[in-house]
Design an enzyme around this catalytic site. Structure first.
Site, PDB file in Angstrom:
ATOM      1  N   ASP A   1       0.809  -1.214   0.000  1.00 29.86           N
ATOM      2  CA  ASP A   1       0.000   0.000   0.000  1.00 29.86           C
ATOM      3  C   ASP A   1       0.839   1.260   0.000  1.00 29.86           C
ATOM      4  O   ASP A   1       0.339   2.350  -0.236  1.00 29.86           O
ATOM      5  CB  ASP A   1      -0.930   0.004   1.218  1.00 29.86           C
ATOM      6  CG  ASP A   1      -0.149  -0.050   2.524  1.00 29.86           C
ATOM      7  OD1 ASP A   1       1.014  -0.467   2.486  1.00 29.86           O
ATOM      8  OD2 ASP A   1      -0.704   0.325   3.570  1.00 29.86           O
ATOM      9  N   LYS A   2       2.130   1.151   0.258  1.00 31.21           N
ATOM     10  CA  LYS A   2       2.980   2.338   0.286  1.00 31.21           C
ATOM     11  C   LYS A   2       4.428   1.911   0.157  1.00 31.21           C
ATOM     12  O   LYS A   2       4.782   0.746   0.349  1.00 31.21           O
ATOM     13  CB  LYS A   2       2.785   3.111   1.588  1.00 31.21           C
ATOM     14  CG  LYS A   2       3.048   2.265   2.836  1.00 31.21           C
ATOM     15  CD  LYS A   2       2.742   3.052   4.080  1.00 31.21           C
ATOM     16  CE  LYS A   2       3.012   2.200   5.316  1.00 31.21           C
ATOM     17  NZ  LYS A   2       2.724   2.928   6.551  1.00 31.21           N
ATOM     18  N   THR A   3       5.291   2.880  -0.155  1.00 32.89           N
ATOM     19  CA  THR A   3       6.702   2.556  -0.388  1.00 32.89           C
ATOM     20  C   THR A   3       7.419   2.213   0.899  1.00 32.89           C
ATOM     21  O   THR A   3       8.401   1.482   0.882  1.00 32.89           O
ATOM     22  CB  THR A   3       7.410   3.744  -1.057  1.00 32.89           C
ATOM     23  OG1 THR A   3       7.263   4.898  -0.207  1.00 32.89           O
ATOM     24  CG2 THR A   3       6.797   4.057  -2.405  1.00 32.89           C
TER      25      THR A   3
ATOM     26  N   PHE B   1      -3.535  14.885  11.965  1.00 32.57           N
ATOM     27  CA  PHE B   1      -3.410  13.969  10.833  1.00 32.57           C
ATOM     28  C   PHE B   1      -4.472  12.886  10.924  1.00 32.57           C
ATOM     29  O   PHE B   1      -4.749  12.346  11.988  1.00 32.57           O
ATOM     30  CB  PHE B   1      -2.025  13.324  10.821  1.00 32.57           C
ATOM     31  CG  PHE B   1      -1.882  12.223   9.819  1.00 32.57           C
ATOM     32  CD1 PHE B   1      -1.679  12.498   8.478  1.00 32.57           C
ATOM     33  CD2 PHE B   1      -1.965  10.895  10.217  1.00 32.57           C
ATOM     34  CE1 PHE B   1      -1.554  11.489   7.556  1.00 32.57           C
ATOM     35  CE2 PHE B   1      -1.836   9.874   9.292  1.00 32.57           C
ATOM     36  CZ  PHE B   1      -1.638  10.181   7.967  1.00 32.57           C
TER      37      PHE B   1
END
Length: 628
Positions: free
Chosen positions: A467-469, A626
């Protein structure tokens, strides 16, 4: 008269409606009473700093169907994930339990059946001796040793976790003593210090932060290294001494596996405070960016949320094991086919008269050659009159003859090979990583083979979905370049740019060496051109010259980086380090520090920084939290 009659009828109707409303209210109150009685069986009551009272409350809890099934309440915090009990009194119980698990394998059951057939004299070809028993016993022994080794490693990991130290608070004397995790019970008040793991699920009652905040890293729960904010209830943080006292109670939901929800009430003698998920710290999370917190234990051991999410581990099988199982089934099918054909042929041929009288096939009866009579040879054969019984006898005869169709050692060979492979991988220095964190503590990351069944799958990965680096990289951020008012500052290229050039066969720029006297700052790898080189913009020249037209823009840029964040300073051994919820935030604040815009501390709604050695204070107007 008409008007009066109508008025009476209206009055009757009104009275009837009022009576109905009163009856509905009475019925509703009865329902409320029933619901309250039912609710008493669906909540947990914890008495703060009183083990005896808390245990009595836990015993009143009902049994709860799973998954996972628990109840009544468990006061102890000891966790056991190993399959067997490893102590001197119960260690022998491991053997029958492991044998029971091993005979769930089709191959072991097959060879056990062969042993039974070999001991039946009517069909045995080994004189009733189980010749397959010794190799099967060897296989079971080796597999038992492998299973015991794996389970013992779980036991060692459980023990290391259970004897981890936390700090118990006695509210009467104020004493804080070190205790093991396994000795913590429901109702205890424990103190967790910065960078310590949470021993059990606790309600946060007091925090060293003036705002009642604390931060936790939930990597053990969801794999996320970003810090999550938790806090003391707003009405509880102003006077913690009146809240955190012996005899207060916490009423909350029964243990469950929902990580992101919580409902409860903290009751003192004079007030009640509603609790939510933001007021709870879960077992296995790590306290960060906070000096210390105090909390009341509500769920322990197997009833903690992290343990209730540990479902029974699935049986993992590699593609090689699956292939071997399929091939074994085909071999057994082929063997059964051969046995059926051979048994049918025996019944067809051996009942012919010319075959019955062949002494070289049957031999004399009772091995008495003097009693042989060809004319009466049928009496000397071993064939009975029942052809069906003879068919089954010959079928099992051939099953024993063709036993070697199924290789008895292939399961043992695979297990031994996987065990050796895991040993090689765990002792390979190329698969071991360590580094020192900002506090100088060595972090070790050895290769751990948690299951021996999947070692051959390591080189067979076709696709990786992420889902992400950060999942696929070191997740280490460095400040390399920046663009301010449309002007790019900084030399060199990033790892992404370098990889792009390598993939497209483009020349890769050499790494720019630091200039003599350049400052060294963590998470900052910024290379400024030589100030004498006027062809490239120099950030250090701009920020050090107030008369430069670009100075104000650069100043505002780095001042914003030093102010707008949630980084908290941590002090250790006389040095101050910045602890951030994610590496991006830390790199940006360190970049501001690199250019003399240093963040110092945050108090309530004020942030204190120093600009080129001059301290300044700024008021926080609003905080945009956030949210994923």
């Amino acid at each position: 008269m008409v008007q009066n009659t109508q008025g009476d009828e209206g009055s009757c109707a009104t009275a009837t409606g009022e009576a109905r409303r009163i009856m509905e209210m009475v019925t509703f109150r009865k329902k409320q009473t029933v619901d309250a009685a039912t609710l008493a069986q669906t909540v947990r009551t914890v008495v703060v700093d009183d083990r005896v009272a808390s245990r009595a409350k836990l015993k009143e809890e009902p049994f709860r169907d799973g998954p996972p099934s628990t109840g009544p309440g468990l006061p102890k915090n000891k966790v056991t994930t190993s399959l067997y009990t490893w102590n001197i009194f119960q260690i022998w119980a491991i053997i029958p339990l492991d044998l029971w698990r091993q005979f769930h394998r089709a191959a072991n059951v097959y060879f056990l059946i062969i042993i039974v057939l070999q001991m039946i004299n009517a069909i045995s070809i080994t004189g009733g001796l189980p010749t397959v028993a010794p190799p099967l016993a060897l296989i079971l022994t080796v597999t038992f040793c492998k299973d015991a080794y794996e389970d013992y490693r779980r036991h060692v990991a459980d023990h290391a976790e259970n004897v981890t130290v936390t700090h118990q608070v006695d509210l009467v004397t104020g004493e804080v003593k070190d205790v093991h995790w396994q000795d913590v019970e429901v109702g205890d008040v424990i103190e967790i210090r910065n960078r310590e793991l949470i021993a059990a699920d606790v309600v946060v009652v007091e925090s060293s932060d003036p705002n009642g905040l604390c931060f936790v890293m939930t990597a053990n729960l969801d794999g996320e290294t970003n810090l999550k904010q938790r806090k003391v209830h707003t009405d509880m943080k102003h006077d913690p001494k009146d809240v955190l006292k012996r005899g207060a109670t916490v009423q909350c939901e029964l243990p469950n596996n929902r990580l992101n929800t919580f409902e409860g009430t903290y009751r003192t003698g004079t007030a009640s405070h509603s609790l939510g998920a933001e007021n709870v710290l879960l077992r296995g999370t790590q306290l960060r960016n906070t000096e210390s917190i105090k909390g009341v234990v509500i769920y322990t051991g197997a009833e903690s949320k992290i343990q209730m999410n540990n479902a029974a581990p699935p049986v993992k099988m590699s593609s090689m094991t699956k292939l071997c199982n399929v091939e074994t089934l085909w071999i057994i099918t082929l063997q059964a086919t051969f046995c059926l054909v051979a048994a049918a042929s025996a019944v067809t041929l051996n009942y012919r008269d010319d075959v019955k009288c062949n002494m070289y096939i049957w031999g004399p009866k009772d091995n008495d050659l003097s009693n042989w009579d060809r004319a009466n040879c049928i009496q000397h054969t071993n064939i009975g009159e029942d052809k069906v019984a003879y068919f089954f006898i010959k079928f099992f005869n051939y099953v024993l003859i063709f036993t070697n169709f199924v290789p008895i050692a292939h399961v043992l060979t695979l297990d031994v090979v996987k065990l050796m492979q895991s040993s090689f991988m765990e002792n390979d220095l190329k698969m071991y990583h360590e580094f020192k964190d900002l506090f100088g503590v060595t972090q070790e990351f050895p290769m751990v083979a948690r299951t021996l069944e999947l070692s051959e799958e390591l080189g067979m990965v076709d696709y990786v979905f992420s889902d992400k680096t950060g999942t696929l990289t070191c997740n280490v951020m460095e400040f390399r370049k920046c663009s301010i008012q449309g002007i790019s500052y900084g030399l060199g290229t990033t790892e992404i740019g370098r990889a792009y050039r390598e993939r497209n066969n483009m020349p890769v720029e050499a790494e720019v060496p630091p200039l003599p006297g350049d400052k060294q700052t963590p998470n900052v790898n910024f290379r400024d051109p030589d100030p004498s080189d006027r062809s490239r913009p120099s950030l250090s020249k701009v920020i050090s010259d107030p008369g430069n037209p670009r100075h104000q823009g650069v100043h505002d840029f780095f001042l914003s980086l030093s102010l707008n964040h949630e980084v908290l300073p941590e002090k250790r051994d006389g040095q101050t380090f910045l602890s951030a919820s994610n590496p991006d935030e830390a790199a940006l604040v360190y970049a501001a520090q690199h250019f003399d815009r240093r963040f110092h501390e945050r108090k309530m709604d004020d942030v204190r920084v120093s600009v080129e050695g001059v301290e300044q204070s700024f008021t926080v107007l609003h905080n945009l939290e956030f949210s994923s």
